[in-house]
Design a protein around this motif. Structure first.
Motif, mmCIF file in Angstrom:
data_model
loop_
_atom_site.group_PDB
_atom_site.id
_atom_site.type_symbol
_atom_site.label_atom_id
_atom_site.label_comp_id
_atom_site.label_asym_id
_atom_site.label_seq_id
_atom_site.Cartn_x
_atom_site.Cartn_y
_atom_site.Cartn_z
ATOM 1 N N ALA A 1 0.823 -1.202 0.000
ATOM 2 C CA ALA A 1 0.000 0.000 0.000
ATOM 3 C C ALA A 1 0.862 1.258 0.000
ATOM 4 C CB ALA A 1 -0.923 -0.004 1.221
ATOM 5 N N GLY A 2 0.462 2.216 -0.833
ATOM 6 C CA GLY A 2 1.130 3.510 -0.866
ATOM 7 C C GLY A 2 2.324 3.600 -1.787
ATOM 8 N N ARG A 3 2.754 2.497 -2.376
ATOM 9 C CA ARG A 3 3.954 2.523 -3.224
ATOM 10 C C ARG A 3 3.579 2.800 -4.679
ATOM 11 N NH1 ARG A 3 7.998 -2.567 -3.382
ATOM 12 N NH2 ARG A 3 8.713 -1.602 -1.435
ATOM 13 N N ASP A 4 4.363 3.674 -5.307
ATOM 14 C CA ASP A 4 4.271 3.874 -6.748
ATOM 15 C C ASP A 4 5.038 2.734 -7.399
ATOM 16 O OD1 ASP A 4 4.408 4.600 -9.380
ATOM 17 O OD2 ASP A 4 5.368 6.536 -9.046
ATOM 18 N N THR A 5 4.334 1.674 -7.747
ATOM 19 C CA THR A 5 4.983 0.439 -8.180
ATOM 20 C C THR A 5 5.402 0.452 -9.642
ATOM 21 O OG1 THR A 5 2.900 -0.600 -8.853
ATOM 22 C CG2 THR A 5 3.563 -0.833 -6.529
ATOM 23 N N GLU A 6 4.765 1.308 -10.455
ATOM 24 C CA GLU A 6 4.938 1.294 -11.913
ATOM 25 C C GLU A 6 4.649 -0.092 -12.498
ATOM 26 O OE1 GLU A 6 5.948 4.329 -13.832
ATOM 27 O OE2 GLU A 6 5.142 4.995 -11.904
ATOM 28 N N CYS A 7 3.985 -0.942 -11.703
ATOM 29 C CA CYS A 7 3.535 -2.270 -12.163
ATOM 30 C C CYS A 7 4.682 -3.154 -12.652
ATOM 31 C CB CYS A 7 2.485 -2.126 -13.265
ATOM 32 S SG CYS A 7 1.006 -1.244 -12.737
ATOM 33 N N VAL A 8 5.842 -3.043 -12.011
ATOM 34 C CA VAL A 8 6.994 -3.832 -12.466
ATOM 35 C C VAL A 8 7.276 -4.959 -11.477
ATOM 36 C CG1 VAL A 8 7.987 -1.811 -13.575
ATOM 37 C CG2 VAL A 8 8.734 -2.429 -11.267
ATOM 38 N N ASN A 9 8.039 -5.917 -11.929
ATOM 39 C CA ASN A 9 8.552 -6.953 -11.044
ATOM 40 C C ASN A 9 9.716 -6.389 -10.242
ATOM 41 O OD1 ASN A 9 6.733 -8.865 -11.929
ATOM 42 N ND2 ASN A 9 8.149 -9.829 -13.365
ATOM 43 N N GLY A 10 9.620 -6.438 -8.917
ATOM 44 C CA GLY A 10 10.711 -5.983 -8.079
ATOM 45 C C GLY A 10 11.816 -7.021 -8.000
ATOM 46 N N GLY A 11 12.818 -6.715 -7.207
ATOM 47 C CA GLY A 11 13.924 -7.639 -7.024
ATOM 48 C C GLY A 11 13.556 -8.791 -6.110
ATOM 49 N N PRO A 12 14.537 -9.574 -5.691
ATOM 50 C CA PRO A 12 14.273 -10.706 -4.791
ATOM 51 C C PRO A 12 13.542 -10.251 -3.527
ATOM 52 C CG PRO A 12 16.513 -10.814 -5.634
ATOM 53 C CD PRO A 12 15.963 -9.482 -6.068
ATOM 54 N N GLY A 13 12.462 -10.950 -3.198
ATOM 55 C CA GLY A 13 11.683 -10.600 -2.019
ATOM 56 C C GLY A 13 10.665 -9.506 -2.245
ATOM 57 N N GLU A 14 10.661 -8.862 -3.429
ATOM 58 C CA GLU A 14 9.711 -7.803 -3.751
ATOM 59 C C GLU A 14 8.545 -8.375 -4.566
ATOM 60 O OE1 GLU A 14 9.579 -4.749 -2.854
ATOM 61 O OE2 GLU A 14 11.591 -4.155 -2.204
ATOM 62 N N PRO A 15 7.371 -7.728 -4.513
ATOM 63 C CA PRO A 15 6.239 -8.205 -5.309
ATOM 64 C C PRO A 15 6.555 -8.221 -6.807
ATOM 65 C CG PRO A 15 5.506 -6.628 -3.657
ATOM 66 C CD PRO A 15 7.004 -6.592 -3.642
ATOM 67 N N GLN A 16 6.107 -9.268 -7.457
ATOM 68 C CA GLN A 16 6.289 -9.411 -8.905
ATOM 69 C C GLN A 16 4.980 -8.995 -9.589
ATOM 70 O OE1 GLN A 16 9.630 -10.719 -9.941
ATOM 71 N NE2 GLN A 16 9.697 -9.922 -7.844
ATOM 72 N N LEU A 17 4.787 -7.669 -9.694
ATOM 73 C CA LEU A 17 3.487 -7.159 -10.128
ATOM 74 C C LEU A 17 3.248 -7.334 -11.617
ATOM 75 C CD1 LEU A 17 3.027 -3.970 -7.941
ATOM 76 C CD2 LEU A 17 1.998 -6.207 -7.681
ATOM 77 N N GLU A 18 4.269 -7.200 -12.424
ATOM 78 C CA GLU A 18 4.061 -7.403 -13.865
ATOM 79 C C GLU A 18 3.551 -8.817 -14.116
ATOM 80 O OE1 GLU A 18 6.522 -7.833 -18.032
ATOM 81 O OE2 GLU A 18 7.413 -6.604 -16.446
ATOM 82 N N THR A 19 4.144 -9.790 -13.452
ATOM 83 C CA THR A 19 3.718 -11.180 -13.626
ATOM 84 C C THR A 19 2.291 -11.378 -13.106
ATOM 85 O OG1 THR A 19 5.992 -11.959 -13.417
ATOM 86 C CG2 THR A 19 4.252 -13.582 -13.060
ATOM 87 N N TRP A 20 1.977 -10.771 -11.978
ATOM 88 C CA TRP A 20 0.628 -10.909 -11.414
ATOM 89 C C TRP A 20 -0.425 -10.347 -12.363
ATOM 90 C CZ3 TRP A 20 -2.788 -7.200 -8.772
ATOM 91 C CH2 TRP A 20 -3.852 -7.824 -8.106
ATOM 92 N N MET A 21 -0.140 -9.154 -12.931
ATOM 93 C CA MET A 21 -1.140 -8.486 -13.757
ATOM 94 C C MET A 21 -1.219 -9.043 -15.172
ATOM 95 S SD MET A 21 -0.388 -4.614 -12.498
ATOM 96 C CE MET A 21 -0.464 -4.209 -10.746
#
Length: 371
Positions: A196-216
């Motif tokens: 919550a609150g993060r400007d994610t730009e919908c990208v996959n983060g590094g190790p341990g970070e949410p993989q948002l591109e893959t999710w979406m």
């Protein structure tokens, strides 16, 4: 001085500070008894608060580009648009009938909007989505091959409700269906702020970070196809977004043309615009992969892009105009250019019907003749 000029902002801040100093210095005079002194205190407090609010507004407006200039703010001159099209080439699976039994119906919206938690087997992310079903879903036969799907992304900061409230998308969709411009679609609105609150730009983060591109791009579409009567081909799937969400929409479609056939961009951009969270450098391999303008030049995907941008919008105009100039087959770009106008939903909402009409004309799965 321009509305977004640093000089304007510093003048406003200076006036606010001067007003505050003046009220502190003159408070002894204003502290006297009597009606005039009381009115003087009230007026001074109002003046200080107004100058502070003006200064804050100018700083926020400069950051987000809500209003492009004084005429835009005052509504003196409405934004004019002209459409230019770059054409460079261009141009059903099984369905399911179940719905998510755990989905929560959202009050209002004709009982057609639901909230659900979508797990991510591929990404490891579990996030919230809203689903807007077609009118008569479950009561009338689905189109042959299933309903087309639009995955729509909100801005930052924002929530999926931006599409239902500020963009008022339901009447626009129903109007396009009634005009027989598109086949009635399923709309899916994922929450982009994970965490919550993060400007994610919908990208996959590094190790341990949410993989948002893959999710979406994988988990959310797979979930929709397994729970609703959704079509399963790229010609029946599109993305749509506003501001940061438009970047997400552009990214998902251009990097995943096997999943999505078109994207609609309201005030979006075609290179990432990270805030305080920077998962990787833009000149790294991961960052270079996200340069969609370069992708359009070097290896254009076989997708279609509809993009609205204002020449006075410093966030969306540079990369959007660059993409339109770079596009060649099989990528097709339709660019709607506003001569002036800010970066806000009150402008973009009026273009939703036009964008939906374009979608029905340009992507086979949304065309009424394919129903």
């Amino acid at each position: 001085m321009g509305l977004s000029s640093p000089v304007t902002q510093w003048v406003a801040i200076g006036v606010a500070c001067a007003a505050l100093v003046a009220i502190v210095v003159g408070w002894r005079l204003l502290a006297r008894r009597g009606v005039l002194a009381l009115l003087g205190r009230a007026a001074s407090l109002i003046a200080v608060n107004l100058t502070v609010l003006v200064a804050v507004f100018l700083v926020v407006n400069s950051k987000f580009g809500l209003y492009s200039d004084w005429d835009d703010l005052l509504g003196i001159q409405s934004a004019q648009s002209a459409t230019t099209t770059t054409t460079s080439g261009g141009g059903t699976g099984g369905t399911t009938t179940v719905s998510d039994p755990k989905a929560e119906q959202i009050a209002g919206y004709d009982g057609r909007v639901f909230r659900a938690q979508v797990p991510g087997p591929a990404s490891g992310v579990t996030g919230t989505v809203l689903v807007m079903l077609p009118a008569g879903y479950g009561k009338a036969p689905a189109p042959a091959g299933g309903y087309p799907v639009i995955e729509a992304f909100h801005g930052y900061p924002g929530t999926p409700q931006q599409w239902l409230e500020a963009m008022d998308v339901m009447p626009s969709v129903d109007g396009a269906v009634a005009r027989r411009q598109i086949v009635s679609p399923i709309l899916v609105f994922p929450d982009l702020e994970i965490p919550a609150g993060r400007d994610t730009e919908c990208v996959n983060g590094g190790p341990g970070e949410p993989q948002l591109e893959t999710w979406m791009s994988k988990d959310v579409p797979d979930w929709v196809e397994s729970h609703y009567q959704a079509a399963r081909t790229a010609s029946s799937w599109a993305t749509m977004g506003l501001s940061m969400g438009a970047w997400c929409a552009n990214q998902m479609t251009m990097l995943h043309p096997d999943r999505f056939g078109a994207t609609i961009s309201f005030g979006g951009y075609f290179r990432p615009n990270f805030g305080s969270w920077k998962p990787f450098a833009l000149n790294s391999p991961a960052g270079q992969r996200l340069d969609l303008v370069t992708l359009a030049k070097v290896s254009p995907p076989a997708v279609r892009v509809w993009a609205l941008a204002s020449k006075s919008d410093s966030l969306s105009w540079p990369s959007t105009s660059a993409l339109a100039a770079a596009a060649h087959g099989p990528l097709q770009v339709t660019m709607v250019t506003q001569q002036q106008g800010g970066h806000r939903t009150s402008i973009w909402a009026g273009f939703v019907p036009q964008a939906l009409d374009w979608l029905g004309e340009n992507l086979q799965g949304f065309a009424p003749t394919s129903a």
